[in-house]
Design an enzyme around this catalytic site. Sequence first.
Site, PDB file in Angstrom:
ATOM      1  N   GLY A  13       0.777  -1.234   0.000  1.00 59.91           N
ATOM      2  CA  GLY A  13       0.000   0.000   0.000  1.00 59.91           C
ATOM      3  C   GLY A  13       0.801   1.272   0.000  1.00 59.91           C
ATOM      4  O   GLY A  13       0.211   2.367   0.017  1.00 59.91           O
ATOM      5  N   GLU A  54       4.630  -6.020   2.182  1.00 62.38           N
ATOM      6  CA  GLU A  54       4.526  -6.582   0.826  1.00 62.38           C
ATOM      7  C   GLU A  54       4.481  -5.464  -0.216  1.00 62.38           C
ATOM      8  O   GLU A  54       3.501  -5.312  -0.938  1.00 62.38           O
ATOM      9  CB  GLU A  54       3.248  -7.409   0.670  1.00 62.38           C
ATOM     10  CG  GLU A  54       3.040  -8.534   1.636  1.00 62.38           C
ATOM     11  CD  GLU A  54       1.608  -9.048   1.549  1.00 62.38           C
ATOM     12  OE1 GLU A  54       0.864  -8.649   0.623  1.00 62.38           O
ATOM     13  OE2 GLU A  54       1.215  -9.826   2.416  1.00 62.38           O
ATOM     14  N   GLY A  72       4.870  -3.461  -3.666  1.00 62.88           N
ATOM     15  CA  GLY A  72       4.958  -3.795  -5.083  1.00 62.88           C
ATOM     16  C   GLY A  72       5.205  -2.541  -5.889  1.00 62.88           C
ATOM     17  O   GLY A  72       6.324  -2.252  -6.309  1.00 62.88           O
ATOM     18  N   ARG A  73       4.134  -1.756  -6.076  1.00 60.27           N
ATOM     19  CA  ARG A  73       4.204  -0.541  -6.893  1.00 60.27           C
ATOM     20  C   ARG A  73       5.335   0.393  -6.458  1.00 60.27           C
ATOM     21  O   ARG A  73       6.042   0.950  -7.296  1.00 60.27           O
ATOM     22  CB  ARG A  73       2.857   0.192  -6.799  1.00 60.27           C
ATOM     23  CG  ARG A  73       2.714   1.384  -7.718  1.00 60.27           C
ATOM     24  CD  ARG A  73       1.472   2.201  -7.362  1.00 60.27           C
ATOM     25  NE  ARG A  73       0.329   1.366  -7.083  1.00 60.27           N
ATOM     26  CZ  ARG A  73      -0.540   0.950  -7.981  1.00 60.27           C
ATOM     27  NH1 ARG A  73      -0.384   1.308  -9.238  1.00 60.27           N
ATOM     28  NH2 ARG A  73      -1.571   0.198  -7.638  1.00 60.27           N
ATOM     29  N   CYS A  92     -11.127  -2.645 -31.145  1.00 58.01           N
ATOM     30  CA  CYS A  92     -12.432  -2.285 -31.708  1.00 58.01           C
ATOM     31  C   CYS A  92     -13.416  -1.952 -30.603  1.00 58.01           C
ATOM     32  O   CYS A  92     -14.470  -2.593 -30.454  1.00 58.01           O
ATOM     33  CB  CYS A  92     -12.958  -3.426 -32.578  1.00 58.01           C
ATOM     34  SG  CYS A  92     -11.925  -3.778 -34.004  1.00 58.01           S
ATOM     35  N   TYR A 143       2.175  -2.796 -12.647  1.00 60.87           N
ATOM     36  CA  TYR A 143       0.833  -3.123 -13.150  1.00 60.87           C
ATOM     37  C   TYR A 143       0.639  -2.634 -14.581  1.00 60.87           C
ATOM     38  O   TYR A 143      -0.363  -2.027 -14.923  1.00 60.87           O
ATOM     39  CB  TYR A 143      -0.241  -2.546 -12.210  1.00 60.87           C
ATOM     40  CG  TYR A 143      -0.129  -3.089 -10.809  1.00 60.87           C
ATOM     41  CD1 TYR A 143      -0.557  -4.374 -10.517  1.00 60.87           C
ATOM     42  CD2 TYR A 143       0.460  -2.340  -9.792  1.00 60.87           C
ATOM     43  CE1 TYR A 143      -0.420  -4.899  -9.238  1.00 60.87           C
ATOM     44  CE2 TYR A 143       0.600  -2.850  -8.509  1.00 60.87           C
ATOM     45  CZ  TYR A 143       0.161  -4.124  -8.242  1.00 60.87           C
ATOM     46  OH  TYR A 143       0.300  -4.651  -6.987  1.00 60.87           O
TER      47      TYR A 143
END
Length: 464
Positions: free
Chosen positions: A282, A317, A319-320, A395, A424
């Site tokens: 987070g 944890e 990530g980003r 499309c 992501y």
Amino acid sequence: MTGQTTERQGAQTDAERAAGEQPRPAPVAVPWPAQQWSAGVPRPALPAGAVPDAVADRVRALLADAADEPVCAYVYEPRVAQRRAVLLRERLPAWAEFYYAVKANSFPPVLAALAPAAGGFDVASLDEAEAALTAGGGAARLIATGPGKTDRMLARVVEAGVGFVSVESELELHRLDAVARRTGRRVPVVLRVNSATGPLDGALRMDGRATQFGIGEDRLPDAVATARRLPGVDPVGYHFHVVSGNLDAERHAAYVLARLRWAVAAAREHGIELRVVDVGGGLGVPPYGGEPFDLDRFAARLAAAAPPPSGVRVVFEPGRWLVAECGFYAAQVTDLKQVVGEWFAVLAGGINHFMLPALLEVALEVAVLPVARWPYACPRPEVRDTPVSLAGPLCTPEDILARGFTADRLRVGDVVVFPMAGAYGWEFALRGFLGHPPARRTTAQPAFDHASKDGAVRGEDTRS
């Protein structure tokens, strides 16, 4: 598709009229987030210098090798992620550790760069587990989290000696117990808690409300009792993952400390020996050039607090936060046209490569890499100082990556580059729709220092 309704919807059937029922209200069409962006508000392009020389050079090399295919690629700088990992390890107190959330970016060179500094890898699928084991040299440095774990995944991580498994339900406890007993092991587990208290603000909230994540506090005593009586699992603590994208360092530190206090009290109440408190990720990443998450303030707040009881591991944890800055998405312009008063640049890749801007209405910044080559006899379309919507090749009108993008000059054949695309991006994309090739993934030399090409370390291109 999203935002569309049919003529039949909202109409009253003959049976309903005969029964005297009131007509049903027509559903409200809700536009896809990207369609809500204003096309008339110019968003200036980043200067060309916003793309590091090494990244620009790598894109140009891809162009030279592309023949008649337009270029779409993620270019990563793994050492940028590595530096973030080292910084985080240095700032966290001695009682805390972190496992990188592989879901954010699973590219093998990025994982290999993070492996020395991270405590290990947080995996949520069989493929992520295999990638992490490979990057870590096969060492058992895994934790397994997330809903919907398959039996094959559970078997693989148990076989690999997983550090712990975050369990999302009582059924998952039973399934993991069966796997563990077949292998003759007792697996440490933490119970993921969907807490009714202490929510945080951020881009996404997973806790403090009804979501598919975790076990509600009202059901937690039953889940703990189940875990304690199953011979194949060893309940060692609790797991929380409240929010993604929180930028308030003070509140995030307060949340971590509150969850620690909660876990100590809950373990005493539930009669388990507390050994692990996983406080999730987070840590937020601002838009390009925005005010960053204050890591020093966050770390100081944790260091000033009383440490957890002896023997308790506190796991993060991220990530980003580790990988967002290490990646760039580059896509070549294949068409440029004005339709009903609005200019559109059609890119060789859209939400099939880079879903995040459209799905979450994330207004990312964009730069232009000019390309001299023009292989056609006809005039080359271009616009100057004009707002343009950047559309993909799919499309569907939902395939919009940005609106109002305004460059000094944009031509068909030029390449647009999105910084802050390391998290992501490739992993989060809608790759199957229409069967276009996936974006290439590759590495350049270390970014953000504009180093020369000498001594560059590049990963292999892949379309896997």
